[in-house]
Design an enzyme around this catalytic site. Sequence first.
Site, PDB file in Angstrom:
ATOM      1  N   GLU A  49       0.699  -1.251  -0.145  1.00  0.00           N
ATOM      2  CA  GLU A  49       0.128  -0.068   0.213  1.00  0.00           C
ATOM      3  C   GLU A  49       0.744   1.263   0.011  1.00  0.00           C
ATOM      4  OE1 GLU A  49      -2.539  -0.641   3.385  1.00  0.00           O
ATOM      5  OE2 GLU A  49      -3.754  -2.080   2.402  1.00  0.00           O
TER       6      GLU A  49
ATOM      7  N   GLU B  13      -5.913 -10.719  -1.325  1.00  0.00           N
ATOM      8  CA  GLU B  13      -6.931 -10.676   0.068  1.00  0.00           C
ATOM      9  C   GLU B  13      -7.930 -10.694  -0.402  1.00  0.00           C
ATOM     10  OE1 GLU B  13      -5.296  -7.557   2.440  1.00  0.00           O
ATOM     11  OE2 GLU B  13      -3.333  -7.899   1.879  1.00  0.00           O
TER      12      GLU B  13
END
Length: 350
Positions: free
Chosen positions: A157, A267
């Site tokens: 991220e 995910e």
Amino acid sequence: MISALQAPSLFKAFEPCFRVGAALSSRLLADPELAQIVCRHFNSITADNQMKPESVLDRAGTLARGDSRHAVLDFTRVDALLSFARDNGIPMRFHTLLWHNQTPVWFFRENWEAETDAPPASKEVMLARLENYILDVMNHVNTAFPGVVYTWDVVNEAIEPDQGGPGFYRTRSPWFALTGQDFLPAAFRAARRGAAPGQTLCYNDYNAFDPVKRDAILRMLKTLQAENLVDTMGMQGHYVLSSLDIAQCETAARSYAALGLKLQVTELDIHCASDDEAAREALAGLYGSWFSMMKKLSREGICIEAVTFWGVTDADSWLPGFRREPSFPLLFSADRQAKPAFDAVLSAAE
Ligand code: GLA
């Protein structure tokens, strides 16, 4: 519905296309039935929290060592899941070497102080800490558990267009605040040195399907590729039932693959606030179409290393906490039955 323990193996169904994985918490180790479900359905596992910097960094040990560039690490939690993976012959993704979140404040302070207002470490010191951390983790894992980890989430991220930073880098990150953009290639350079042959290096991010974010990630990935630092794009895949746009996911997946990278969905879950029959059917429809799309990409020759669910049953999803409402996002219900979504995913493999 059929029990997860009896349902046909998910990973075997997708063996010709990609690994099917799940994120696990350490609770798994105390729950033999859950462990059995995992072994039956998944041929890749990810630690949900146990391999993040906050689970590895040892402040007391670091203070005792007294070296401002080299933190001491505690591998107790890491080793517990690696032992499970090794003993059951399931390869692991290592999640994650660097993240702005779940990394203790003291790691960023000049003298490892725990107070947020203590002076920050210099850029040079932070880059040295980063390199030492990454090499120590990789060296430990590859020495104590050779062959268990097949891919490393090196950076998690780093791009966030909403924060408006240069190149759409996430500016509200201590890594960005202290090193600018340099932490990214530095982390990947260290990881390339620490990786064992055959291990892939992954950049992982959420909303990687969003066109603006996707283009920012693509620009960043090209800079890493110029130094041969990255192998895999990890699209997290936290979706929402009412807004999942499968065509957008496909376009994004194709553009990452067009760079010559392998893909992972790291995910996967689809937030679904109801568990009534209509909601279960809607979830099943979306999961089925999404997996058909992934299978199509794989059949075309795009290398998809793994598709990993974020959790095993609805009981262990992070979503109710995050969304502050009920959520039933996975293939197995809280009472460990295969939901219609499971059947739809299995059919997509045929
Ligand atoms: C992010 C992280 C994961 C996890 C999930 C939510 O996507 O990468 O490690 O924390 O959020 O649980």
